[in-house]
Design an enzyme around this catalytic site. Structure first.
Site, short mmCIF file in Angstrom:
data_model
loop_
_atom_site.label_atom_id
_atom_site.label_comp_id
_atom_site.label_asym_id
_atom_site.label_seq_id
_atom_site.Cartn_x
_atom_site.Cartn_y
_atom_site.Cartn_z
N GLY A 208 -19.76 -34.30 51.42
CA GLY A 208 -18.87 -34.96 52.35
C GLY A 208 -18.51 -36.36 51.91
O GLY A 208 -18.93 -36.82 50.85
N GLU A 209 -17.74 -37.05 52.74
CA GLU A 209 -17.34 -38.41 52.43
C GLU A 209 -18.02 -39.39 53.37
O GLU A 209 -18.49 -39.03 54.45
CB GLU A 209 -15.82 -38.56 52.52
N GLU A 278 -24.80 -53.09 51.46
CA GLU A 278 -23.67 -53.85 50.93
C GLU A 278 -23.58 -53.82 49.41
O GLU A 278 -22.51 -54.05 48.83
CB GLU A 278 -23.75 -55.31 51.40
N LYS A 322 -30.85 -39.01 42.56
CA LYS A 322 -29.96 -39.39 41.46
C LYS A 322 -29.43 -40.79 41.77
O LYS A 322 -29.55 -41.26 42.92
CB LYS A 322 -28.82 -38.39 41.31
N THR A 360 -24.27 -30.17 40.20
CA THR A 360 -24.56 -31.33 39.36
C THR A 360 -26.02 -31.24 38.93
O THR A 360 -26.91 -31.85 39.53
CB THR A 360 -24.34 -32.64 40.15
#
Length: 484
Positions: A208-209, A278, A322, A360
Site C-alpha cells: 500500500g501507500e 521525519e 529491509k 522482493t
C-alpha cells in the site's frame, strides 16, 4: 404557531375587516395597526384577562426573524512543518507572510525566532485566489520554494494541493498547503476524516501507500498507511483478524518500533495511523552516503536488534526486515530509528504475506525458499534479514543481487553465496565483518540468535550503548543495556 382556537378566530376576523390598517397613520388613539394592542381594554376583551401580544398578532404581519450569516468556510489551509509556527486557515482571498507587522501572518512569535529568522523578508510571499485558482507569489530576497523549486521574486505560480512551501532554502520547509476544495478525502472512513486531514503521499510499498496526515485538533503530523484488501486472496480471513490484531499491536510499546496510533477500515481498505518519522527511510540515507560510517551503522543496528528482540519476546516475527522498513527520526546521523511494517505479519494471513514478500526476495532467509511449504520456519528468518541489513549499511550494496553473481538471487541466498568487495569493506573492522558472517548462515540452527548477536564483541561498545540509551530514552533513566 400554537394558539387558543377562539382567540385565533377573533384576531383573524378583525384583521380581515380592516385590510388597510397597516398603511393608516397612528395619530388617533382609537385607531391603530393590528400589529400590537393599544390599551388594556383591548387586551381584556377576550375574556381571559391576560391576552399576550403573540396571541393577537397575525403570523403574516410578523417580520421574519433574521438568520445569522453562516461562518465563512476556509478554502485552504497552511499547516506548519516546523515547531512554533501556527496553522493559517484561508478564508479571505489574500494572505501575506513575512516579518513585517503589516503581514497577515507575521513571523514574530518567540517560537519562530530561530536561526532562520534573519533570512525571512518583511513580506516574503503571498497566497491568494483568482477565479477560484490559488496562487503563490514570491516577494522575497532569499527566495520562496514550492516542492523544492524556486518561484523567483515577483513571479507567481498556481499552488497545488499538498504542495510544500520552503523559505530561503528548498530544504527549509515551513508549510504544507491543503486545498480544502479538493476532495481527496471522499473515500475515507467518516471517523478517519473527522479526526485527520490527509495530505501528500510520502511512501509506497508492495502492500500500500503511505500519506502524510495531520490530526485536526492538534495539527500533529502522522503517517497513514492504506492497504487495499483486494491485494490479498482471503479477504474474509484478513478482515476477521484485523481489528483484534491491531489492538494487540497498539499495546506494543518499544522506542525502536513504530507506534500504531489508530486503525480504520472500509469494505475495500485498511487505514493504519502511525507516528511520523521525519528522517525518512534508512534506504535513502544509505543511498545518499554510499555507505554508512561504521560507528553510525553500529548505533542503528543495535537499535534494530533491540526492536526485533522485543517483537520476538511478544511472539511476533517480522518477516520483512529491509532498509525501506527502518525509519529515522531526523536528518542527523545520531538519531532514533524505528522498525515499521511489523504489523503486516499480524494483520494479513500467512499466504498473503508470503506472496507479497516473494516479490522482493533479496532479504529473505534461505529457509523461506526451502522449507516454507514443508516444515515451515521460525523467527530465525529475522536474524538472517538483519544480517543482510547490516551488510547493506556497512558495504552500501546488497549481498544477494543479479549484478553480483551469475547465479539467480534465489540460489545465491540458499547457497549463502556473497562476497565482500575490497573497495567497499577495506575500512570496516574485522569484528563488524564477523558479525555479518555469523548472521548470514544458511542453517538457521547455526545462525546467531538476537541475544547472541547482542553479545557479539562488535556491539560491546559502551560509548555506543550510552548514545543508544540517550536517543531511545531521551527522558533519562535508560541504562546502557537499554532496559532489557
Amino acid at each position: 404557531m400554537s394558539q387558543d382556537p377562539e382567540q385565533g378566530t377573533q384576531s383573524q376576523s378583525q384583521t380581515q375587516s380592516q385590510p388597510q390598517t397597516q398603511s393608516q397613520p397612528q395619530s388617533q388613539g382609537g385607531s391603530s395597526s393590528s400589529s400590537a394592542p393599544t390599551s388594556s381594554s383591548q387586551t381584556s376583551s377576550s375574556g381571559s384577562g391576560t391576552l399576550s401580544s403573540v396571541d393577537t398578532i397575525p403570523v403574516r404581519d410578523l417580520a421574519s426573524i433574521p438568520e445569522e450569516d453562516p461562518e465563512p468556510q476556509p478554502w485552504g489551509r497552511l499547516l506548519p512543518m516546523k515547531t512554533g509556527f501556527r496553522v493559517q486557515n484561508c478564508v479571505e482571498d489574500e494572505y501575506t507572510f513575512g516579518r513585517g507587522r503589516k503581514c497577515s501572518y507575521t513571523f514574530s512569535d518567540p517560537a519562530m525566532m530561530g536561526p532562520w529568522i534573519s533570512t525571512y523578508s518583511k513580506q516574503h510571499f503571498r497566497v491568494f485566489r483568482e477565479n477560484n485558482i490559488v496562487f503563490i507569489e514570491d516577494r522575497s530576497a532569499n527566495g520562496t520554494f514550492v516542492d523544492g523549486v524556486k518561484i523567483g521574486i515577483g513571479k507567481k505560480i498556481p499552488l497545488a494541493n499538498n504542495a510544500e512551501i520552503s523559505l530561503a532554502n528548498p530544504g527549509h520547509k515551513l508549510f504544507v498547503f491543503i486545498d480544502l476544495t479538493a476532495d481527496e478525502q471522499e473515500n475515507l472512513p467518516s471517523e478517519l476524516k473527522a479526526k485527520y486531514l490527509m495530505s501528500r503521499k510520502i511512501g509506497v510499498g508492495v502492500c500500500g501507500e503511505v500519506k502524510l496526515a495531520f490530526e485536526r485538533d492538534t495539527c500533529k503530523k502522522v503517517a497513514i498507511k492504506t492497504i487495499n484488501k483486494q491485494n490479498f486472496p482471503s479477504i474474509g480471513t484478513a478482515t476477521r483478524n484485523a481489528e483484534r490484531e491491531i489492538e494487540i499491536l497498539k499495546r506494543i510499546d518499544h522506542p525502536c518500533l513504530i507506534k500504531t496510533e489508530a486503525f480504520f477500515q472500509t469494505e475495500e481498505s485498511y487505514y493504519i495511523v502511525l507516528e511520523l518519522m521525519e528522517g525518512g527511510e534508512l534506504l535513502d540515507r544509505i543511498k545518499s552516503r554510499g555507505q554508512l560510517d561504521e560507528a553510525i551503522a553500529k548505533l542503528y543496528f543495535f537499535q534494530m536488534l533491540k526492536g526485533v528482540q522485543y517483537l520476538h519476546q511478544n511472539d511476533i516475527t517480522h518477516r520483512d526486515l529491509k532498509p525501506e522498513n527502518v525509519l529515522l527520526s531526523s536528518g542527523d546521523d545520531v538519531c532514533l530509528i524505528k522498525i515499521t511494517d511489523f504489523n503486516q505479519s499480524k494483520i494479513l494471513e500467512e499466504s498473503s504475506l508470503m506472496k507479497t514478500l516473494c516479490g522482493t526476495p533479496n532479504y529473505l532467509a534461505p529457509e523461506v525458499f526451502l522449507s516454507a511449504t514443508t516444515e515451515g520456519y521460525t523467527s530465525a528468518v529475522d536474524c538472517w534479514s538483519l544480517g543482510v541489513l547490516l551488510f547493506v549499511c556497512l558495504g552500501g550494496y546488497q549481498p544477494f543481487h543479479p549484478d553480483i553473481s551469475e547465479l539467480p538471487v534465489r540460489e545465491q541466498i540458499t547457497q549463502g553465496h556473497y562476497r565482500f568487495i575490497k573497495s567497499k569493506w577495506e575500512n570496516v573492522s574485522a569484528s563488524g565483518k564477523n558479525l555479518v558472517k555469523k548472521l548470514l548462515v544458511v542453517d538457521p540452527k547455526k545462525r546467531l540468535t538476537i541475544e547472541e548477536a547482542l553479545r557479539h564483541p562488535w556491539l560491546q561498545d559502551e560509548e555506543m550503548k550510552k548514545l543508544a540509551s540517550q536517543v531511545m530514552y531521551p527522558e533519562g533513566g535508560g541504562d546502557v543495556e537499554v532496559r532489557e
